[in-house]
Motif scaffolding. Sequence first.
Motif, PDB file in Angstrom:
ATOM      1  N   UNK A  69      45.747 -51.491   5.578  1.00  0.00           N
ATOM      2  CA  UNK A  69      45.684 -50.078   5.915  1.00  0.00           C
ATOM      3  C   UNK A  69      44.369 -49.395   5.622  1.00  0.00           C
ATOM      4  N   UNK A  70      43.271 -50.170   5.531  1.00  0.00           N
ATOM      5  CA  UNK A  70      41.948 -49.574   5.326  1.00  0.00           C
ATOM      6  C   UNK A  70      41.052 -50.006   6.478  1.00  0.00           C
ATOM      7  N   UNK A  71      39.801 -49.615   6.441  1.00  0.00           N
ATOM      8  CA  UNK A  71      38.895 -49.923   7.535  1.00  0.00           C
ATOM      9  C   UNK A  71      38.546 -51.410   7.559  1.00  0.00           C
ATOM     10  N   UNK A  72      38.090 -51.857   8.705  1.00  0.00           N
ATOM     11  CA  UNK A  72      37.684 -53.253   8.870  1.00  0.00           C
ATOM     12  C   UNK A  72      36.567 -53.605   7.907  1.00  0.00           C
ATOM     13  N   UNK A  73      35.704 -52.637   7.618  1.00  0.00           N
ATOM     14  CA  UNK A  73      34.557 -52.883   6.741  1.00  0.00           C
ATOM     15  C   UNK A  73      34.956 -53.025   5.277  1.00  0.00           C
ATOM     16  N   UNK A  74      36.088 -52.436   4.887  1.00  0.00           N
ATOM     17  CA  UNK A  74      36.450 -52.428   3.469  1.00  0.00           C
ATOM     18  C   UNK A  74      37.667 -53.300   3.128  1.00  0.00           C
ATOM     19  N   UNK A  75      38.348 -53.863   4.115  1.00  0.00           N
ATOM     20  CA  UNK A  75      39.599 -54.570   3.821  1.00  0.00           C
ATOM     21  C   UNK A  75      39.404 -55.843   3.010  1.00  0.00           C
ATOM     22  N   UNK A  76      38.177 -56.399   3.006  1.00  0.00           N
ATOM     23  CA  UNK A  76      37.911 -57.612   2.225  1.00  0.00           C
ATOM     24  C   UNK A  76      37.146 -57.314   0.935  1.00  0.00           C
ATOM     25  N   UNK A  77      37.144 -56.068   0.506  1.00  0.00           N
ATOM     26  CA  UNK A  77      36.342 -55.699  -0.660  1.00  0.00           C
ATOM     27  C   UNK A  77      36.800 -56.377  -1.957  1.00  0.00           C
ATOM     28  N   UNK A  78      38.083 -56.611  -2.101  1.00  0.00           N
ATOM     29  CA  UNK A  78      38.534 -57.256  -3.336  1.00  0.00           C
ATOM     30  C   UNK A  78      38.018 -58.678  -3.398  1.00  0.00           C
ATOM     31  N   UNK A  79      38.105 -59.409  -2.286  1.00  0.00           N
ATOM     32  CA  UNK A  79      37.578 -60.777  -2.266  1.00  0.00           C
ATOM     33  C   UNK A  79      36.057 -60.790  -2.333  1.00  0.00           C
ATOM     34  N   UNK A  80      35.415 -59.955  -1.525  1.00  0.00           N
ATOM     35  CA  UNK A  80      33.960 -59.999  -1.417  1.00  0.00           C
ATOM     36  C   UNK A  80      33.269 -59.365  -2.626  1.00  0.00           C
ATOM     37  N   UNK A  81      33.761 -58.224  -3.069  1.00  0.00           N
ATOM     38  CA  UNK A  81      33.076 -57.485  -4.129  1.00  0.00           C
ATOM     39  C   UNK A  81      33.643 -57.852  -5.509  1.00  0.00           C
ATOM     40  N   UNK A  82      34.943 -57.643  -5.697  1.00  0.00           N
ATOM     41  CA  UNK A  82      35.519 -57.870  -7.026  1.00  0.00           C
ATOM     42  C   UNK A  82      35.545 -59.350  -7.390  1.00  0.00           C
ATOM     43  N   UNK A  83      36.246 -60.163  -6.598  1.00  0.00           N
ATOM     44  CA  UNK A  83      36.321 -61.591  -6.905  1.00  0.00           C
ATOM     45  C   UNK A  83      34.948 -62.239  -6.839  1.00  0.00           C
ATOM     46  N   UNK A  84      34.118 -61.781  -5.921  1.00  0.00           N
ATOM     47  CA  UNK A  84      32.767 -62.326  -5.833  1.00  0.00           C
ATOM     48  C   UNK A  84      31.979 -62.111  -7.110  1.00  0.00           C
ATOM     49  N   UNK A  85      32.091 -60.917  -7.673  1.00  0.00           N
ATOM     50  CA  UNK A  85      31.395 -60.618  -8.923  1.00  0.00           C
ATOM     51  C   UNK A  85      31.987 -61.398 -10.088  1.00  0.00           C
ATOM     52  N   UNK A  86      33.329 -61.453 -10.164  1.00  0.00           N
ATOM     53  CA  UNK A  86      33.999 -62.202 -11.233  1.00  0.00           C
ATOM     54  C   UNK A  86      33.532 -63.650 -11.232  1.00  0.00           C
ATOM     55  N   UNK A  87      33.522 -64.279 -10.060  1.00  0.00           N
ATOM     56  CA  UNK A  87      33.191 -65.700  -9.974  1.00  0.00           C
ATOM     57  C   UNK A  87      31.696 -65.969 -10.168  1.00  0.00           C
ATOM     58  N   UNK A  88      30.856 -65.095  -9.669  1.00  0.00           N
ATOM     59  CA  UNK A  88      29.410 -65.309  -9.814  1.00  0.00           C
ATOM     60  C   UNK A  88      28.990 -65.250 -11.273  1.00  0.00           C
ATOM     61  N   UNK A  89      29.475 -64.254 -12.002  1.00  0.00           N
ATOM     62  CA  UNK A  89      29.099 -64.130 -13.407  1.00  0.00           C
ATOM     63  C   UNK A  89      29.760 -65.223 -14.252  1.00  0.00           C
TER      64      UNK A  89
END
Length: 324
Positions: A69-89
Amino acid sequence: MKKRELRRQPKEKKGQKHHYIPQFYLRPWLGDDNRLEEFGRVPPSNQIRSRRRGTESTGYEYDLYTIPGVTEETKQNIERVFMGTVDKTAAAARDELLRGNIPQGELRHAWARFLMSMAMRTPEEMRRFKENFVWYWIKPVAKYQDRYDAIRKPDWPPTLEEYFVSQDPHMVQRQAIVLATDLMQQENVTRHLMGAEWWVFDSSRVQRPFMTSDHPFVMTNGLKRPDGHFAIPIGPRHLFVAFMQKDFGEWFRRMPTGKIVRATNEAVIGQGRKYVYGIDGANIAEVRRLMGKREYMTLLPTMTKKEGDEAKAHISKEIWDAWL
């Protein structure tokens, strides 16, 4: 002609792969072929078999963390931004651990947060939490229902929760996944994990390697007990383990190397639900005997009614206040 037209039709998109077992985490188990051994059940018999797999091809589910229910640009933010940051660090912290260095500061925090995520981010845990959250969401909170009753129009549904769904059918699922990611970085739990005595165990003295699985985080049922500890294999020859009390840590360090490896493998194989991993297929008999036979600890809470009401009121207060 019709057959040719059918062949030309593009394949239906399955969504985006979300790796709940991060690729960086599995890489130490890769062989010279750049693959690791994946054990899993093969239909229709569901017999456990093994095969060589790359990290890209295992430990994922399509759109597991997609925000509805969010925009196409933001629907993957948890995987791309949150999980991406968790895994990179966490990858940087894990590399330090493999070098025999115990992380401090930001890297220590990153590793503790990663361990929390590994206990919560699997498909089983995400589904359980969403179902639990949805069940409590539909239970009215009296003070907000009273306000809704006072302004409700004849053509509005009888409950406030039904009204929200009619206005935004994705709201409940969206709130559930956002709350789950908030819980993955709870500071009080993170500080508790950071305050333990951290240690990296090297098993090079024995031939048998560590294995891992889709539930590799091992934790005692209660960290405040005298033998409270948590652990995760970080490679075929290395185990990260942390102790809540020094005396137990000293006792653990005196255990025979082979016993530590055997006990760890029994735990991570037993906790495995869909996948178990190793450097080769030599342990398939053990995997067939143990896989899925052990309960795993969860850090995602099962809400009581009171906690469900409080969580719902806290998360939705701004929305409800704005709408009402």
